[in-house]
Design an enzyme around this catalytic site. Structure first.
Site, PDB file in Angstrom:
ATOM      1  N   TYR A 130       0.742  -1.317   0.033  1.00  0.00           N
ATOM      2  CA  TYR A 130       0.037  -0.013  -0.192  1.00  0.00           C
ATOM      3  C   TYR A 130       0.817   1.211   0.008  1.00  0.00           C
ATOM      4  CZ  TYR A 130      -3.717  -3.131   1.383  1.00  0.00           C
ATOM      5  OH  TYR A 130      -4.684  -3.941   1.549  1.00  0.00           O
TER       6      TYR A 130
ATOM      7  N   SER B  94     -12.699  -4.764   1.185  1.00  0.00           N
ATOM      8  CA  SER B  94     -13.812  -4.025   0.242  1.00  0.00           C
ATOM      9  C   SER B  94     -15.086  -4.512   0.342  1.00  0.00           C
ATOM     10  CB  SER B  94     -13.249  -4.170  -1.438  1.00  0.00           C
ATOM     11  OG  SER B  94     -13.753  -3.227  -1.997  1.00  0.00           O
ATOM     12  N   PRO B  95     -15.770  -4.570   1.708  1.00  0.00           N
ATOM     13  CA  PRO B  95     -16.961  -5.019   1.704  1.00  0.00           C
ATOM     14  C   PRO B  95     -18.043  -4.258   1.198  1.00  0.00           C
ATOM     15  CG  PRO B  95     -16.410  -4.067   3.848  1.00  0.00           C
ATOM     16  CD  PRO B  95     -15.121  -3.967   2.901  1.00  0.00           C
ATOM     17  N   LEU B  96     -17.890  -3.245   0.570  1.00  0.00           N
ATOM     18  CA  LEU B  96     -18.765  -2.380  -0.046  1.00  0.00           C
ATOM     19  C   LEU B  96     -18.566  -2.309  -1.445  1.00  0.00           C
ATOM     20  CD1 LEU B  96     -19.223   0.528   2.240  1.00  0.00           C
ATOM     21  CD2 LEU B  96     -20.763  -1.346   2.096  1.00  0.00           C
ATOM     22  N   ALA B  97     -17.684  -3.250  -2.093  1.00  0.00           N
ATOM     23  CA  ALA B  97     -17.373  -3.507  -3.444  1.00  0.00           C
ATOM     24  C   ALA B  97     -16.772  -2.140  -4.009  1.00  0.00           C
ATOM     25  CB  ALA B  97     -18.740  -3.848  -4.269  1.00  0.00           C
TER      26      ALA B  97
ATOM     27  N   GLY C 105     -17.202   0.554  -2.908  1.00  0.00           N
ATOM     28  CA  GLY C 105     -18.264   1.890  -2.692  1.00  0.00           C
ATOM     29  C   GLY C 105     -19.192   1.623  -3.721  1.00  0.00           C
TER      30      GLY C 105
ATOM     31  N   LEU D 166     -21.597  -0.613  -3.243  1.00  0.00           N
ATOM     32  CA  LEU D 166     -22.807  -0.770  -2.399  1.00  0.00           C
ATOM     33  C   LEU D 166     -23.353  -0.006  -1.488  1.00  0.00           C
ATOM     34  CD1 LEU D 166     -22.052  -4.837  -2.101  1.00  0.00           C
ATOM     35  CD2 LEU D 166     -23.309  -3.368  -3.895  1.00  0.00           C
TER      36      LEU D 166
END
Length: 352
Positions: free
Chosen positions: A61, A213-216, A218, A220
């Site tokens: 990163y 990245s649980p919200l894909a 952003g 979702l």
């Protein structure tokens, strides 16, 4: 904040983990975020005050800058039970041994991460990606060495396939090496591929699951809608391409269902998407990232949201992936002898 055991270990982590890809803003990571030390400090304090006890980063990163910023921010806070997870595998230089999961690279990468983060130990050290050219015996021996030296406490993997994980676990057991306690995967309502093998293997083999990245990216969050251009300032506006969207109509159907449930509950679509993940049996923690306090506060609020069975059914109706082979055959002919791990894929379909 709820805390769950990480796999078969005795380590308890918060159901929300703080992600730090937005720290640094160097190279490809710039389109994700470019937070400096002072901004990162405010967000870290916000998460710690909410009960988050795990912060996840990676050497790649911003070419190490994310780890450097985290080291500056944490300082003495490591004494307050804060856990650090980082990852290695991707290129960190132009040399032939500056990437991969060889003994040479992993030990050098670990020592470099320790130095950047100004710490003596990494709580969870993860292989960031599969390396099909280095013998797994060498990789697991290197990780075992790092644990025995006291530089690493637990080890895990990320972005492995089911057979990669099983082969690695078999070698660890055979050679009496340190065993993975967790895997870090991409898993969302939009991308439920992990239900074919990765979640079942986690249940069967006792692995914790961290979701990146649980919200894909952003998608979702509720900010992106059908027939509308990506909002300025979002990852998609900057050209981010993960995750790949194979069925755009399905994506917008999922988003619209999330928004409808969110509006009925008086919360954000992002909170509904995160609550759905936190409520999944195999999931240990979701990794949230962002650039603003508002984003983190909203995401952290998902820990208090409990979805009803009817809301989960609605989300399943618009998001269930097709049952690929051999699973459709098992569903048709083996439903009388399914295991707990099998049911991670089959349960929503058997209810229909």
């Amino acid at each position: 904040m709820e805390y769950r055991l990480l796999g078969r270990s005795g380590l308890k982590i918060s159901t929300v983990t703080m992600g730090t890809m937005t720290f640094g803003g160097m190279g490809w990571a710039k389109m994700v975020g470019d937070l400096g030390v002072s901004e990162a400090r405010r967000l870290v304090d916000l998460c710690l005050d909410a009960g988050v006890n795990l912060i996840d980063t990676a050497d790649v990163y911003s070419a190490g800058v994310s780890e450097e910023i985290l080291g500056e921010v944490l300082g003495g806070k490591r004494k307050n039970g804060v856990l650090i997870a980082t990852k290695a595998r991707f290129p960190m230089g132009d040399g032939p041994n500056d990437a991969g999961s060889s003994r040479q690279h992993l030990i050098a990468a670990c020592e470099a991460s320790l130095k950047r983060m100004k710490t003596d130990v990494i709580d969870l050290y993860q292989l960031h990606e599969w390396d099909g050219q280095t013998p797994l015996e060498e990789t697991m021996e290197a990780l075992d060495t790092l644990v025995r030296q006291g530089k690493v406490r637990y080890v895990g993997c990320s972005n492995f396939s089911g057979w990669h994980i099983m082969k690695t676990l078999g070698i660890s057991e055979r050679d009496k090496r340190q065993r993975f306690v967790s895997q870090q995967i991409h898993y969302t309502l939009e991308a439920r591929d992990a239900e074919y093998e990765l979640l079942p293997v986690s249940i069967d083999q006792g692995l914790g699951v961290l979701v990146w990245s649980p919200l894909a990216g952003g998608l979702l969050s509720g900010k992106h809608r059908r027939n509308q251009a990506a909002p300025e300032g979002t990852r998609q506006f900057a050209g981010w391409t993960e995750p790949p969207i194979r069925d755009e109509n399905r994506l917008w159907n999922i988003v619209e269902t999330l928004v409808a449930i969110a509006e009925n509950r008086g919360v954000s679509a992002a909170q509904v998407a995160l609550a759905w993940l936190i409520g999944r049996k195999a999931v240990t923690s979701v990794i949230i990232g962002g650039r603003t306090e508002a984003q983190f506060k909203d995401n952290l609020a998902a820990t208090e949201l409990k979805l009803t069975e009817e809301e989960r059914r609605r989300l399943d109706d618009v998001s269930l992936p097709p049952v690929i082979y051999p699973y459709w055959h098992q569903l048709n002919t083996a439903s009388d002898r399914l295991s707990e791990a099998d049911m991670e894929l089959f349960a929503p379909r058997l209810k229909k």
